[in-house]
Write an enzyme that holds these catalytic residues in place. Sequence first.
Site, short mmCIF file in Angstrom:
data_model
loop_
_atom_site.label_atom_id
_atom_site.label_comp_id
_atom_site.label_asym_id
_atom_site.label_seq_id
_atom_site.Cartn_x
_atom_site.Cartn_y
_atom_site.Cartn_z
CE1 TYR A 81 43.85 -34.61 21.92
CE2 TYR A 81 42.82 -34.82 24.09
CZ TYR A 81 43.41 -35.40 22.98
OH TYR A 81 43.54 -36.77 22.91
CB SER B 94 40.48 -37.78 24.61
OG SER B 94 41.06 -37.36 25.84
#
Length: 262
Positions: free
Chosen positions: A167, A153
Site C-alpha cells: 500500500y 495517503s
Amino acid sequence: MALTKAEEFRKLFDLEGKTAIVTGGAGVLGRTLAVGLAAYGCDVVVTGRTIATLEETVREIEATGKKALAVPCDVSKKEDVENLVKQTMDAFGKIDILVTSAGIAKRHPAEDFPIEDFDQVMNINVRGTFLCCQAVGRVMKEQKRGKIITVSSVRAFSGHPGGYAAYGPSKGAVNLLTKQLATEWAKYNINVNAIAPCIFWTPLTKEVLENDQLKEIFLSRIPMGRAALADDMVGATVFLASAASDFITGQVIYVDGGTTAG
C-alpha cells in the site's frame, strides 16, 4: 452586469454546471466525496464493481438535486475505463473533474507478503489511477481544461510497522504520477493534485481501529489524536475541483491531523 470582485470571490468554490467522475463510489470515501461535489453543484458519475453497490450513492447525489449516473467499472481494466469515459460523454458531453478514490489495502509482514496481494494493490491503486487519468486526460486535453484529484495517503510519506509493503509504495507511485501528469498537462490547462489522508474510519480499517493495540500505534502518530472521517476530505476535494485552485497543480494536500508535520 459585470460581477464585482467580491462576487467573483464568492463564486470561487461554485461547481454549478460541472460534471465529475468519482471512482470507487461505493466506498465510504468515494460516496462522501461524490455527495460533497454534488452539494456544491456537480452532476456526478460514480463507479463500482457492480451497479447494485452504487444505489445508495446515487440516491444521496440525487437528493441534492443533481444528476447521478452509475457505471460498473474495474479501474484496472482498460476497456472498463474507456466505457466509463464513453458513458459519461454520452450522458453529459464533458468531464470537468475526476476523483480517483478507487483503492484497496492489503496488510501483511513484508517477509510473508503474498505476491498476488501485492499485485492486486498495485493494479488497483497505481494502474487503475493511471488508466483513469489517461482516459479522462485525453478528453480534458481536447476541452483545454479540467481538474484531476488523485487519492494518496500519508503512507506515501513514511513507512509504518503495520504491514504496508504494498500500500505505501502504491501511494508513493500515486504521488509521483500526480506530479508527472501535472507537469505534462499544465499546458492544456489541466490541474492535477492529490489529497492524502491519514487512517480514517471505513470498513477497510475496522480491523485496525477496533484493535486497541493497533489503534494506539496509529493514533500516537496523529497530533490531533483521532482518526480522520471521510467528511474531513470534502473541503480539500472541493477546493481542488474549483476555480479557487486554478494556479495550483502537482501538489499533495495532506488531510492528516498533523501526521506528516513531525
